[in-house]
Design an enzyme around this catalytic site. Structure first.
Site, mmCIF file in Angstrom:
data_model
loop_
_atom_site.group_PDB
_atom_site.id
_atom_site.type_symbol
_atom_site.label_atom_id
_atom_site.label_comp_id
_atom_site.label_asym_id
_atom_site.label_seq_id
_atom_site.Cartn_x
_atom_site.Cartn_y
_atom_site.Cartn_z
ATOM 1 N N PHE A 122 0.864 -1.171 0.000
ATOM 2 C CA PHE A 122 0.000 0.000 0.000
ATOM 3 C C PHE A 122 0.912 1.236 0.000
ATOM 4 C CE2 PHE A 122 -2.798 3.108 2.067
ATOM 5 C CZ PHE A 122 -3.932 2.951 1.304
ATOM 6 N N ASP B 299 2.005 -5.099 8.814
ATOM 7 C CA ASP B 299 0.829 -4.239 8.652
ATOM 8 C C ASP B 299 -0.371 -5.171 8.486
ATOM 9 O OD1 ASP B 299 -1.268 -2.665 7.706
ATOM 10 O OD2 ASP B 299 0.091 -1.253 6.715
ATOM 11 N N TYR C 8 -11.082 0.653 10.534
ATOM 12 C CA TYR C 8 -12.263 1.027 9.723
ATOM 13 C C TYR C 8 -12.535 0.054 8.580
ATOM 14 C CZ TYR C 8 -8.592 3.393 6.962
ATOM 15 O OH TYR C 8 -7.451 3.697 6.262
ATOM 16 N N LYS C 9 -11.689 -0.975 8.445
ATOM 17 C CA LYS C 9 -11.926 -1.970 7.398
ATOM 18 C C LYS C 9 -12.761 -3.110 7.988
ATOM 19 C CE LYS C 9 -7.967 -0.328 4.807
ATOM 20 N NZ LYS C 9 -6.513 -0.360 4.637
ATOM 21 N N ARG D 124 -11.708 -5.430 -7.086
ATOM 22 C CA ARG D 124 -11.616 -6.091 -5.772
ATOM 23 C C ARG D 124 -13.011 -6.337 -5.220
ATOM 24 N NH1 ARG D 124 -8.025 -3.032 -1.355
ATOM 25 N NH2 ARG D 124 -9.762 -1.570 -1.606
HETATM 26 C C1 LIG Z 1 -5.819 0.877 4.398
HETATM 27 C C2 LIG Z 1 -4.352 0.763 4.592
HETATM 28 C C3 LIG Z 1 -3.639 1.780 5.226
HETATM 29 C C4 LIG Z 1 -4.351 3.040 5.598
HETATM 30 O O1 LIG Z 1 -3.580 3.934 6.301
HETATM 31 P P1 LIG Z 1 -4.267 5.226 6.920
HETATM 32 O O2 LIG Z 1 -3.172 5.881 7.628
HETATM 33 O O3 LIG Z 1 -5.405 4.764 7.770
HETATM 34 O O4 LIG Z 1 -4.808 6.035 5.784
HETATM 35 C C5 LIG Z 1 -2.284 1.591 5.450
HETATM 36 N N1 LIG Z 1 -1.662 0.455 5.058
HETATM 37 C C6 LIG Z 1 -2.327 -0.531 4.421
HETATM 38 C C7 LIG Z 1 -1.615 -1.771 4.006
HETATM 39 C C8 LIG Z 1 -3.683 -0.396 4.173
HETATM 40 O O5 LIG Z 1 -4.345 -1.363 3.535
#
Ligand SMILES: *Cc1c(COP(=O)(O)O)cnc(C)c1O
Length: 427
Positions: free
Chosen positions: A140, A214, A239-240, A388
């Site tokens: 990400f 992560d 939030y996921k 997705r």
């Molecule tokens: C969704 C996601 C994030 C989101 O980071 P935020 O700081 O909440 O915007 C970070 N890393 C991964 C791998 C994600 O899927």
């Protein structure tokens, strides 16, 4: 009835309805507010709203803030909320009590974890020379940006090594001899591929590096064993799959064994041993509180608890079984009903390598996804060409899988996505 994926016969809508009727978790769906006419397959990006969330928010706003005012930092437990929620979340990621706080964003927590890991290595006599941080090019992007920013800010000769595929990890670890930290996302946000956390952590440790995970696409979706794997640090989203609400605070895990030496650069007064002593000199709190920074967003934090409480009713092993059954069913149905339309499965088939979302690529993936969304089937699109579909076992029904594939097949059979695009529905 046999599970559809084991059957050679075409899967029917009745098969899917029968699976829902036999599903011990189907009642959990009633705890979520899902709009009529929508098939929601994007809970891996923004979880659905628990029905109890508005009432909880109202209680925080009216009773705790309105009536309690500043007293609520103590009387309503606001001050302890990040730690109390961390303890509630801990079992979902295989962590112990006093090892997790819910706070800040995933990106910010990643910065703290990375800084702490770099410092642990730099302070160690045998590892102080290590200057390489390894992650995946397919991570990400925010994770890569944060690592790059940290390296630029330190300006001490650190470098980022981006793996083009995960099987380059052994080379990266051997080649270099100077890897300080490996940062990997357990379930890849685009492909849905999942790492073997125990095996990878062992490999990284054998090379003398530290391992940060992560868990953004893992927490609440797959069973995670951080302690069992002996990992060093972890971060993730609420939030996921955890359904904490848009932008709800993230989490950071620091195992007991690293807490004494855990030092992070965003050490605000909430990380202080005695925040109300108002001392000019910083002294870190003894435990996990040292991962905090400043005052927490209490309304958002409170909603995280509503999402977490639903997990107390559903053992993760059962959720994982259902998640795999849903993703197996989706793959099998797409292959039965959409063959010959140029879809390619991106997500690995072996269960041990799959998270809770499934990705298919298509040359017109963006337009096809727009056509799906216009017809009430909400998934999402990620460059390049990837559609997705997230399957949140708490509230996704087998009938949703049927609806989604039925709609996708109709769009592809009729070429609706091209018609939509010509009409300008695709922007
Ligand atoms: C969704 C996601 C994030 C989101 O980071 P935020 O700081 O909440 O915007 C970070 N890393 C991964 C791998 C994600 O899927």
């Amino acid at each position: 009835m046999r599970a559809p994926q084991e059957s050679k016969l075409p899967i029917t809508q009745d098969d899917c309805l029968a699976l829902d009727a036999a599903d011990p978790l189907s009642a959990l769906r009633a705890q979520f507010a899902l709009p009529e006419g929508v098939t929601y397959l994007d809970g891996n990006s923004l979880g659905a709203r628990p029905k109890a969330a508005p009432e909880r928010a109202r209680a925080v706003l009216e009773a705790e803030w309105g009536d309690g005012l500043i007293r609520s930092w103590n009387t309503a437990g606001w001050y302890d909320l990040p730690v109390r929620l961390g303890d509630k979340l801990a079992p979902l990621i295989g962590a112990g009590p006093g090892e997790v706080v819910v706070t800040d964003s995933t990106s910010v927590n990643l910065f703290k974890a990375l800084a702490a890991a770099i410092k642990l290595q730099a302070d160690s006599p045998e590892n102080g020379h290590r200057r390489t941080i390894v992650t995946e090019r397919d991570s990400f992007p925010s994770d890569i940006y944060m690592a790059e920013a940290m390296i630029a800010w330190l300006d001490r000769g650190y470098r980022l090594r981006l793996l083009d595929s995960w099987d380059q990890l052994p080379d990266a670890l051997n080649d270099d001899g100077g890897v300080a930290v490996v940062l990997l996302t357990h379930v890849n946000y685009r492909t849905g591929r999942m790492f073997d956390m125990g095996a990878v952590t062992a490999q990284v440790h054998a090379a003398g590096a530290l391992m940060i995970w992560d868990l953004a696409h893992s927490a609440g979706a797959v069973e995670v064993g951080l302690t069992a794997a002996g990992a060093d640090f972890a971060v993730g989203c609420t939030y996921k799959y955890l359904n904490g609400g848009p932008g709800s605070p993230a989490f950071i895990w620091v195992p007991q064994r690293h807490q004494g030496a855990f030092s992070q650069p965003l050490a605000g007064w909430w990380a202080h041993r005695q925040p109300f002593a108002m001392q000019p000199a910083f002294a870190p709190a003894a435990g996990i509180r040292r991962a905090l920074c400043g005052t927490q967003p209490i309304v958002s934090l409170a909603l995280v608890e509503v999402g977490l409480d639903i997990f107390a009713q559903a053992p993760l092993a059962g959720l994982r079984r259902k998640s795999l059954a849903l993703t197996d069913l989706f793959i099998a149905l797409v292959e039965q009903r959409c063959a010959g339309h140029g879809l390619t499965l991106v997500t690995p088939r072996p269960h041990a390598q799959r998270g809770s979302h499934v990705s298919f690529s298509h040359p017109h993936g963006y337009a096809v996804m727009q056509a799906l969304i216009a017809r009430g089937v909400i998934g999402d699109y990620r460059e390049p060409q990837v559609m997705r579909f997230g399957f949140t076992p708490l509230y996704t029904a087998y009938a949703d899988v049927w609806n989604a594939v039925h709609t996708l097949a109709a769009i592809l059979d009729r070429g609706d996505y091209q018609i939509d695009a010509a009409r300008g529905a695709v922007t």
